[in-house]
Design a protein around this motif. Structure first.
Motif, PDB file in Angstrom:
ATOM      1  N   ARG A 101       0.811  -1.205   0.000  1.00 56.11           N
ATOM      2  CA  ARG A 101       0.000   0.000   0.000  1.00 56.11           C
ATOM      3  C   ARG A 101       0.848   1.260   0.000  1.00 56.11           C
ATOM      4  O   ARG A 101       0.491   2.259  -0.637  1.00 56.11           O
ATOM      5  N   TYR A 102       1.987   1.238   0.700  1.00 55.17           N
ATOM      6  CA  TYR A 102       2.842   2.410   0.795  1.00 55.17           C
ATOM      7  C   TYR A 102       4.148   2.234   0.030  1.00 55.17           C
ATOM      8  O   TYR A 102       5.140   2.902   0.310  1.00 55.17           O
ATOM      9  N   GLY A 103       4.152   1.340  -0.944  1.00 49.91           N
ATOM     10  CA  GLY A 103       5.303   1.142  -1.806  1.00 49.91           C
ATOM     11  C   GLY A 103       6.037  -0.156  -1.548  1.00 49.91           C
ATOM     12  O   GLY A 103       5.999  -0.706  -0.448  1.00 49.91           O
ATOM     13  N   GLY A 104       6.692  -0.638  -2.602  1.00 49.40           N
ATOM     14  CA  GLY A 104       7.435  -1.882  -2.529  1.00 49.40           C
ATOM     15  C   GLY A 104       6.706  -3.009  -3.224  1.00 49.40           C
ATOM     16  O   GLY A 104       5.568  -3.331  -2.857  1.00 49.40           O
ATOM     17  N   THR A 105       7.350  -3.615  -4.206  1.00 48.33           N
ATOM     18  CA  THR A 105       6.735  -4.691  -4.970  1.00 48.33           C
ATOM     19  C   THR A 105       6.675  -5.970  -4.147  1.00 48.33           C
ATOM     20  O   THR A 105       7.673  -6.402  -3.564  1.00 48.33           O
ATOM     21  N   LEU A 106       5.494  -6.576  -4.121  1.00 44.03           N
ATOM     22  CA  LEU A 106       5.314  -7.861  -3.463  1.00 44.03           C
ATOM     23  C   LEU A 106       5.566  -9.025  -4.411  1.00 44.03           C
ATOM     24  O   LEU A 106       6.102 -10.052  -3.989  1.00 44.03           O
ATOM     25  N   GLY A 107       5.150  -8.891  -5.656  1.00 46.38           N
ATOM     26  CA  GLY A 107       5.366  -9.963  -6.602  1.00 46.38           C
ATOM     27  C   GLY A 107       4.677  -9.721  -7.926  1.00 46.38           C
ATOM     28  O   GLY A 107       3.848  -8.826  -8.062  1.00 46.38           O
ATOM     29  N   TRP A 108       5.044 -10.558  -8.895  1.00 49.20           N
ATOM     30  CA  TRP A 108       4.482 -10.560 -10.236  1.00 49.20           C
ATOM     31  C   TRP A 108       3.906 -11.929 -10.547  1.00 49.20           C
ATOM     32  O   TRP A 108       4.401 -12.949 -10.064  1.00 49.20           O
ATOM     33  N   GLY A 109       2.868 -11.934 -11.369  1.00 53.20           N
ATOM     34  CA  GLY A 109       2.381 -13.183 -11.911  1.00 53.20           C
ATOM     35  C   GLY A 109       3.267 -13.674 -13.032  1.00 53.20           C
ATOM     36  O   GLY A 109       4.185 -12.980 -13.494  1.00 53.20           O
ATOM     37  N   GLN A 110       3.003 -14.886 -13.490  1.00 46.51           N
ATOM     38  CA  GLN A 110       3.812 -15.495 -14.539  1.00 46.51           C
ATOM     39  C   GLN A 110       3.461 -14.975 -15.926  1.00 46.51           C
ATOM     40  O   GLN A 110       4.222 -15.184 -16.871  1.00 46.51           O
ATOM     41  N   GLY A 111       2.331 -14.322 -16.059  1.00 43.45           N
ATOM     42  CA  GLY A 111       1.868 -13.810 -17.322  1.00 43.45           C
ATOM     43  C   GLY A 111       0.928 -14.769 -18.020  1.00 43.45           C
ATOM     44  O   GLY A 111       1.062 -15.984 -17.916  1.00 43.45           O
ATOM     45  N   THR A 112      -0.022 -14.209 -18.748  1.00 42.78           N
ATOM     46  CA  THR A 112      -0.932 -14.998 -19.556  1.00 42.78           C
ATOM     47  C   THR A 112      -1.045 -14.358 -20.935  1.00 42.78           C
ATOM     48  O   THR A 112      -1.143 -13.141 -21.059  1.00 42.78           O
ATOM     49  N   GLN A 113      -1.009 -15.185 -21.965  1.00 44.31           N
ATOM     50  CA  GLN A 113      -0.973 -14.709 -23.340  1.00 44.31           C
ATOM     51  C   GLN A 113      -2.367 -14.366 -23.834  1.00 44.31           C
ATOM     52  O   GLN A 113      -3.308 -15.157 -23.695  1.00 44.31           O
ATOM     53  N   VAL A 114      -2.490 -13.188 -24.430  1.00 41.89           N
ATOM     54  CA  VAL A 114      -3.709 -12.764 -25.106  1.00 41.89           C
ATOM     55  C   VAL A 114      -3.358 -12.481 -26.560  1.00 41.89           C
ATOM     56  O   VAL A 114      -2.445 -11.709 -26.845  1.00 41.89           O
ATOM     57  N   THR A 115      -4.076 -13.111 -27.463  1.00 44.05           N
ATOM     58  CA  THR A 115      -3.871 -12.897 -28.888  1.00 44.05           C
ATOM     59  C   THR A 115      -5.178 -12.448 -29.511  1.00 44.05           C
ATOM     60  O   THR A 115      -6.182 -13.159 -29.427  1.00 44.05           O
ATOM     61  N   VAL A 116      -5.161 -11.276 -30.125  1.00 40.78           N
ATOM     62  CA  VAL A 116      -6.334 -10.715 -30.786  1.00 40.78           C
ATOM     63  C   VAL A 116      -6.065 -10.744 -32.284  1.00 40.78           C
ATOM     64  O   VAL A 116      -5.236  -9.989 -32.792  1.00 40.78           O
ATOM     65  N   SER A 117      -6.756 -11.615 -32.974  1.00 44.84           N
ATOM     66  CA  SER A 117      -6.493 -11.825 -34.387  1.00 44.84           C
ATOM     67  C   SER A 117      -7.719 -12.404 -35.064  1.00 44.84           C
ATOM     68  O   SER A 117      -8.471 -13.173 -34.465  1.00 44.84           O
TER      69      SER A 117
END
Length: 118
Positions: A101-117
């Protein structure tokens, strides 16, 4: 053990919709600011949206205003990104991020692919 697990990505035609989810654990979710980032192929990662710890405040990149909605369910420790009227430029990997809440990264997700085509 901070974990952020994303789901909901996939292939969609222009104008279609997807809802991304990010389930988190290992920290006090209702005290964390959550955000979504987009990384197009060959480009840097960019902020798409963020939501305050209670869900009372949201902000969006100009490119997605009116099309994307960020939300959270603190009872389920999950943050969502509803993506409507998708465009080819939305293609890429979407990551969720947790920040204290007052700064500092807790973590990131692994990512999920989105393809618009078509």
């Amino acid at each position: 053990q901070v974990q952020l697990v994303e789901s909901g990505g996939g292939l969609v035609q222009p104008g279609g919709s997807l809802r991304l989810s990010c389930a988190v654990s290992g920290f006090t979710f209702d005290r964390a600011v959550m955000s979504w980032y987009h990384q197009a192929p060959g480009k840097e990662r960019e902020l798409v949206a963020f939501i305050s710890s209670t869900g009372g405040t949201t902000n969006y990149a100009d490119s997605v205003k009116g099309r994307f909605t960020i939300s959270r369910d603190n009872a389920k420790n999950t943050v969502y990104l509803q993506m409507n009227n998708l465009k080819p430029e939305d293609t890429g990997v979407y990551y969720c991020k947790a920040v204290r809440r007052y700064g500092g990264t807790l973590g990131w997700g692994q990512g999920t692919q989105v393809t618009v085509s078509s």
